[in-house]
Motif scaffolding. Structure first.
Motif, PDB file in Angstrom:
ATOM      1  N   SER A 191       0.834  -1.201   0.000  1.00  0.00           N
ATOM      2  CA  SER A 191       0.000   0.000   0.000  1.00  0.00           C
ATOM      3  C   SER A 191       0.868   1.250   0.000  1.00  0.00           C
ATOM      4  CB  SER A 191      -0.924  -0.006   1.230  1.00  0.00           C
ATOM      5  OG  SER A 191      -1.866   1.036   1.175  1.00  0.00           O
ATOM      6  N   ALA A 192       0.245   2.362  -0.349  1.00  0.00           N
ATOM      7  CA  ALA A 192       0.941   3.651  -0.369  1.00  0.00           C
ATOM      8  C   ALA A 192      -0.077   4.765  -0.175  1.00  0.00           C
ATOM      9  CB  ALA A 192       1.690   3.852  -1.689  1.00  0.00           C
ATOM     10  N   LYS A 193       0.390   5.903   0.338  1.00  0.00           N
ATOM     11  CA  LYS A 193      -0.482   7.070   0.463  1.00  0.00           C
ATOM     12  C   LYS A 193       0.351   8.341   0.347  1.00  0.00           C
ATOM     13  CE  LYS A 193      -0.491   7.748   5.498  1.00  0.00           C
ATOM     14  NZ  LYS A 193      -1.339   7.832   6.696  1.00  0.00           N
ATOM     15  N   ARG A 194      -0.328   9.422   0.072  1.00  0.00           N
ATOM     16  CA  ARG A 194       0.313  10.727  -0.063  1.00  0.00           C
ATOM     17  C   ARG A 194       0.069  11.524   1.197  1.00  0.00           C
ATOM     18  NH1 ARG A 194      -0.910  16.003  -1.562  1.00  0.00           N
ATOM     19  NH2 ARG A 194       0.564  17.060  -2.963  1.00  0.00           N
ATOM     20  N   SER A 195       1.121  12.126   1.736  1.00  0.00           N
ATOM     21  CA  SER A 195       1.005  12.966   2.924  1.00  0.00           C
ATOM     22  C   SER A 195       1.459  14.378   2.598  1.00  0.00           C
ATOM     23  CB  SER A 195       1.855  12.403   4.074  1.00  0.00           C
ATOM     24  OG  SER A 195       1.398  11.131   4.459  1.00  0.00           O
ATOM     25  N   ASP A 196       0.689  15.327   3.089  1.00  0.00           N
ATOM     26  CA  ASP A 196       0.992  16.749   2.897  1.00  0.00           C
ATOM     27  C   ASP A 196       1.134  17.369   4.282  1.00  0.00           C
ATOM     28  OD1 ASP A 196       1.210  19.375   2.179  1.00  0.00           O
ATOM     29  OD2 ASP A 196      -0.868  19.597   1.508  1.00  0.00           O
ATOM     30  N   GLY A 657      -3.342  22.329  14.149  1.00  0.00           N
ATOM     31  CA  GLY A 657      -3.104  22.600  15.555  1.00  0.00           C
ATOM     32  C   GLY A 657      -2.048  23.662  15.755  1.00  0.00           C
ATOM     33  N   ASP A 658      -1.991  24.208  16.979  1.00  0.00           N
ATOM     34  CA  ASP A 658      -1.016  25.234  17.352  1.00  0.00           C
ATOM     35  C   ASP A 658      -0.369  24.832  18.673  1.00  0.00           C
ATOM     36  OD1 ASP A 658      -1.955  26.935  15.179  1.00  0.00           O
ATOM     37  OD2 ASP A 658      -3.688  27.343  16.454  1.00  0.00           O
ATOM     38  N   ILE A 659       0.939  25.123  18.783  1.00  0.00           N
ATOM     39  CA  ILE A 659       1.689  24.823  20.006  1.00  0.00           C
ATOM     40  C   ILE A 659       2.291  26.140  20.501  1.00  0.00           C
ATOM     41  CG2 ILE A 659       3.411  23.326  21.061  1.00  0.00           C
ATOM     42  CD1 ILE A 659       3.323  21.630  18.494  1.00  0.00           C
ATOM     43  N   TYR A 660       2.005  26.482  21.755  1.00  0.00           N
ATOM     44  CA  TYR A 660       2.395  27.787  22.280  1.00  0.00           C
ATOM     45  C   TYR A 660       3.588  27.675  23.219  1.00  0.00           C
ATOM     46  CZ  TYR A 660      -2.004  29.473  20.378  1.00  0.00           C
ATOM     47  OH  TYR A 660      -3.033  29.812  19.527  1.00  0.00           O
ATOM     48  N   PHE A 661       4.648  28.423  22.892  1.00  0.00           N
ATOM     49  CA  PHE A 661       5.794  28.611  23.768  1.00  0.00           C
ATOM     50  C   PHE A 661       5.870  30.094  24.123  1.00  0.00           C
ATOM     51  CE2 PHE A 661       6.629  24.822  21.316  1.00  0.00           C
ATOM     52  CZ  PHE A 661       7.157  23.941  22.239  1.00  0.00           C
ATOM     53  N   THR A 662       6.683  30.417  25.117  1.00  0.00           N
ATOM     54  CA  THR A 662       6.785  31.818  25.537  1.00  0.00           C
ATOM     55  C   THR A 662       7.349  32.696  24.437  1.00  0.00           C
ATOM     56  OG1 THR A 662       7.121  31.099  27.823  1.00  0.00           O
ATOM     57  CG2 THR A 662       7.713  33.370  27.294  1.00  0.00           C
ATOM     58  N   ASP A 663       8.318  32.167  23.668  1.00  0.00           N
ATOM     59  CA  ASP A 663       8.983  32.988  22.654  1.00  0.00           C
ATOM     60  C   ASP A 663       8.582  32.640  21.218  1.00  0.00           C
ATOM     61  OD1 ASP A 663      10.111  30.514  22.569  1.00  0.00           O
ATOM     62  OD2 ASP A 663      12.198  31.181  22.656  1.00  0.00           O
ATOM     63  N   SER A 664       7.650  31.717  21.038  1.00  0.00           N
ATOM     64  CA  SER A 664       7.269  31.336  19.668  1.00  0.00           C
ATOM     65  C   SER A 664       5.939  30.584  19.673  1.00  0.00           C
ATOM     66  CB  SER A 664       8.357  30.471  19.019  1.00  0.00           C
ATOM     67  OG  SER A 664       8.509  29.257  19.732  1.00  0.00           O
ATOM     68  N   VAL A 665       5.361  30.508  18.485  1.00  0.00           N
ATOM     69  CA  VAL A 665       4.146  29.717  18.269  1.00  0.00           C
ATOM     70  C   VAL A 665       4.402  28.791  17.079  1.00  0.00           C
ATOM     71  CG1 VAL A 665       1.685  29.735  17.748  1.00  0.00           C
ATOM     72  CG2 VAL A 665       2.670  31.575  19.135  1.00  0.00           C
ATOM     73  N   HIS A 666       4.061  27.512  17.253  1.00  0.00           N
ATOM     74  CA  HIS A 666       4.238  26.532  16.186  1.00  0.00           C
ATOM     75  C   HIS A 666       2.865  26.192  15.599  1.00  0.00           C
ATOM     76  CE1 HIS A 666       8.248  24.910  18.054  1.00  0.00           C
ATOM     77  NE2 HIS A 666       8.114  26.229  18.196  1.00  0.00           N
ATOM     78  N   HIS A 667       2.798  26.094  14.271  1.00  0.00           N
ATOM     79  CA  HIS A 667       1.535  25.806  13.594  1.00  0.00           C
ATOM     80  C   HIS A 667       1.664  24.507  12.801  1.00  0.00           C
ATOM     81  CE1 HIS A 667       0.013  29.797  14.585  1.00  0.00           C
ATOM     82  NE2 HIS A 667       1.143  30.302  14.129  1.00  0.00           N
ATOM     83  N   ILE A 668       0.641  23.642  12.900  1.00  0.00           N
ATOM     84  CA  ILE A 668       0.600  22.365  12.188  1.00  0.00           C
ATOM     85  C   ILE A 668      -0.598  22.371  11.244  1.00  0.00           C
ATOM     86  CG2 ILE A 668       0.441  19.858  12.426  1.00  0.00           C
ATOM     87  CD1 ILE A 668       1.388  20.240  15.346  1.00  0.00           C
ATOM     88  N   ASN A 669      -0.375  21.950  10.001  1.00  0.00           N
ATOM     89  CA  ASN A 669      -1.471  21.850   9.033  1.00  0.00           C
ATOM     90  C   ASN A 669      -1.167  20.671   8.109  1.00  0.00           C
ATOM     91  OD1 ASN A 669      -3.413  22.141   7.035  1.00  0.00           O
ATOM     92  ND2 ASN A 669      -3.283  24.371   6.993  1.00  0.00           N
ATOM     93  N   ASN A 670      -1.801  19.519   8.405  1.00  0.00           N
ATOM     94  CA  ASN A 670      -1.441  18.279   7.719  1.00  0.00           C
ATOM     95  C   ASN A 670      -2.662  17.598   7.100  1.00  0.00           C
ATOM     96  OD1 ASN A 670       1.165  18.647   8.716  1.00  0.00           O
ATOM     97  ND2 ASN A 670       0.777  17.378  10.513  1.00  0.00           N
TER      98      ASN A 670
END
Length: 705
Positions: A191-196, A657-670
């Motif tokens: 099997s196989a799939k595409r991930s973005d 999703g979003d991950i919050y740190f004091t000096d930065s914000v990380h964003h996930i979009n998958n």
């Protein structure tokens, strides 16, 4: 006249036997109605879902059957199985822990037919008999005893169409006599799939990473099991499974990095990733009945070995100066597990006593080599190479006591002690770490049943030891600047679970729960110039309060529906990490519907929908996510031939999703290629029917691989 009399007698006899036959059929139908199992049952320490009593679960594979169970969520996108309100669970087959997770677990479950599943146990607070390892919750799939003497078996084929096509084939052949039982199983999938995947870090330095990936899996897994009844009181057996696994990833990654001074750098990386992973699993057991009252001694040994041989080639181009860096990494990871245990079950008139001891040993050796491509060929970079040795031993003993008081009260209490010693060593740096600790894990359950009402109260303490991958300082490079690695200094986390449950008429189930998670660990990412570094840290404590409500019923004899709601509230403490915890809350619901379209119940349509509203937990924020799936099931040849067609994730939802740190914000979009069309065909055959006992084998430790 004689002929006429004969004809009259024959006519009367025919009418008589016709009426007897009708009456017999009615009586059989009445008996079937009387003995029909309840869909849901509540025991002191678990909830039981009887698969045979569910219209929706007929003619399905194991993963689809699990999705019909209240409180269980099967996520095809993430390749996960979980209990709602629990951060993670372990899955067992007949009490034997599976050495599988992610897509491999789902592929294994798809090789099991619902017709072969007797019931599914949802154990949200596991008792002392089971390993204390795991971040709360067990799912135990109980398979039916093979009713066939002689030869029997099944053949199934599955097609899945996502961006790429894939298929899987399963075949099982069994042979049984009164004393001897054997089974040969063969599984093959390709099997196989595409991930973005998109991951952004916004702080003093801004980093935007975007990957398009093709994931591929190929596996051939033969397995054999045998058992023999030495006498009426003793039985011995073994099983062996070999998995010849190959996997790969082709990745194109674009990374845009902006420094605090505003300088921009763009990287383009093409990655070729291939892995060979031959796996051996062997188990042997001996059971001895000590008397006719049910006293029993069970001895079990398990062995597991895996050699993961991986080659990764990536070429990274810096667009600012058009320079190109070619890199190759070769790695070998070799985990090994041995376990032995003895369990004693002693039913007495004053209650049932269970006790036992267990030993297990984990070993893991890993070797990573890093090469840079130069004009003369590949040159080893010893500063990025890595060797790692890990050894862990666990000794455990437990005792539990169960007692029923009259018809209404059921109680159970247990205590488990586990002593652990672990050593890790990195030869290249000469650094190492060792620790030893012993812990007690109590559990207690009480339930009260009257008429259609069942009340239950359960408590258990658990431990979550880091897996081998999260302990290994081994660096997995995604480009010459960025990598992820484990942390050999990780320490276990501990979980206390308390749950109050109520069941009405075996249809409505509610549970109010509290979970205290202490010293929890997880993966954390940091930005350092061009480098994005991911590792594991112990960094938070969490208190979670939640409510689960589910209702399952059949309407108009043709519509089975399960509705479930989960709401929770969390508060967290973060330590050793520069991050601000979020005030946590979550709310999700699901509605699963199956409609029988004909009187013979051989044609059915199902429509399922679930939604998770925006939620917060620790320093994470998850966006809204919904999933709509539908399909058609057809049963032919007296249900020996089953055909299913399913469309999943019709709305093609993305995970954000979003991950919050004091000096930065990380964003996930998958997006993980969740929308798919699946077509499965299964045929079963069998011989003379007779009940045959089949041994239950447990191997809990393998899940940590």
């Amino acid at each position: 006249m004689k002929n006429i009399s004969v004809l009259v007698c024959l006519s009367v006899s025919s009418l008589f036997w016709s009426q007897v036959k009708k009456d017999s059929i009615r009586n059989i139908e009445k008996i079937e109605i009387l003995v029909k199992k309840k869909l849901l049952e509540r025991k002191a320490d678990r909830m039981i879902f009887n698969v045979e009593a569910s219209i929706a679960s007929q003619g399905m594979d194991g993963s689809e059957t699990l999705a019909n169970v209240p409180m269980i969520r099967v996520d095809e996108n993430l390749g996960s199985v979980s209990i709602v309100g629990k951060s993670s669970v372990n899955v067992m087959i007949n009490g034997r822990m599976l050495n599988l997770s992610g897509q491999a677990l789902l592929n294994y479950l798809k090789s099991i037919r619902s017709e072969n599943i007797a019931k599914i146990e949802v154990i949200t607070t596991p008792p002392a008999k089971y390993e204390a390892q795991g971040n709360s919750g067990l799912i135990n799939i109980i398979l039916k005893k093979n009713p066939n003497l002689g030869f029997s078996g099944s053949i199934s084929s599955n097609l899945i169409q996502r961006t790429y096509s894939g298929f899987s084939d399963n075949a099982t052949l069994s042979y049984q006599t009164e004393k001897f039982s054997s089974s040969l199983k063969l599984v093959y999938y390709d099997s196989a799939k595409r991930s973005d995947e998109n991951y952004s870090i916004i702080g003093a330095t801004q980093n935007y990473s975007s990957s398009v990936r093709r994931d591929m899996w190929n596996e051939l897994t033969p397995g054999i099991s045998m058992s023999y009844k030495i006498s009426k009181n003793s039985e011995a057996g073994f099983e062996y499974l070999y998995a010849h696994q190959r996997s790969g990833m082709d990745i194109v990654n674009n990374t845009r990095n902006i420094s605090p001074a505003g300088q921009e750098e763009n990287l383009l990386t093409n990655t070729f990733h291939r892995e060979k992973e031959p796996t051996h699993t062997a188990s042997a057991y001996y059971d001895l009945k000590l008397d006719s009252l049910g006293k029993k001694l069970s001895i079990l040994g398990n062995f597991y070995k895996n050699n993961s041989d991986t080659e990764v080639n990536f070429a990274t181009q810096r667009l600012s100066d058009n320079s190109l860096q070619d890199v190759k990494t070769l790695s070998l990871v070799s985990p090994q597990i041995f376990s032995a245990q003895a369990d004693l079950e002693l039913p007495f008139s004053f209650g049932t006593v269970e006790t036992g001891v267990k030993f297990n040993q984990f070993k893991n050796n890993s070797d990573l080599k890093y090469f840079n491509l130069t004009g003369t060929g590949y040159v080893s970079d010893e500063s990025r190479a890595n060797l790692f040795r890990y050894r862990e031993e666990n000794y455990a003993a437990y005792f539990s006591y169960a007692k029923n008081f009259g018809e209404h009260w059921e109680t159970k209490a247990g205590l488990r002690y586990e002593n652990t010693s672990a050593e890790s060593y990195t030869p290249s740096t000469g650094s190492g770490n060792s620790y030893r600790y012993g812990q007690w894990f109590p559990s207690a359950y009480v339930s009260y049943k009257k008429d259609k009402n069942i009340f239950s109260l359960a408590y258990s303490r658990r431990i979550n030891r880091p897996g081998m991958g999260s302990l290994n300082p081994f660096r997995w490079y995604s480009n010459p600047y960025s990598y992820s690695s484990g942390n050999p200094l990780l320490t276990p986390s501990y979980i206390n679970n308390l749950e109050l449950g109520y069941t009405f008429n075996n249809k409505l189930t509610t549970s109010l729960y509290y979970m205290r998670l202490k010293n929890a660990f997880g993966q954390v990412s940091f930005q350092d110039g061009l480098s994005q570094i991911s590792t594991y840290l112990n960094y938070y404590n969490n208190n979670s309060f939640g409510l689960n409500i589910s209702y399952t019923d059949t309407f108009f004899k043709c519509w089975e529906s399960t509705m479930a709601v989960n709401a929770s509230r969390q508060n967290s403490e973060i330590f050793g990490l520069d991050a601000q915890p979020q005030k946590g809350s979550s709310f999700s619901y699901s509605i699963n519907n199956t409609f029988t379209l004909n009187k013979t119940k051989t044609l059915a349509f199902f429509l399922n929908y679930e939604q998770s509203l925006p939620s917060r937990n620790v320093n994470y924020y998850y966006h809204n996510f919904s999933d709509l799936s539908l399909g058609l099931k057809v049963s032919l040849m007296e249900k020996q031939l089953q055909i299913n067609a399913t469309v999943t994730n019709v709305l093609a939802q993305r995970f954000r999703g979003d991950i919050y740190f004091t000096d930065s914000v990380h964003h996930i979009n998958n997006y993980w290629d969740g929308r798919s069309f699946r077509l499965s065909v299964n045929y079963t055959f069998g011989g003379q029917k007779k009940k045959i006992q089949k041994k239950v084998i447990r191997f809990e430790e393998k899940d940590r691989i």
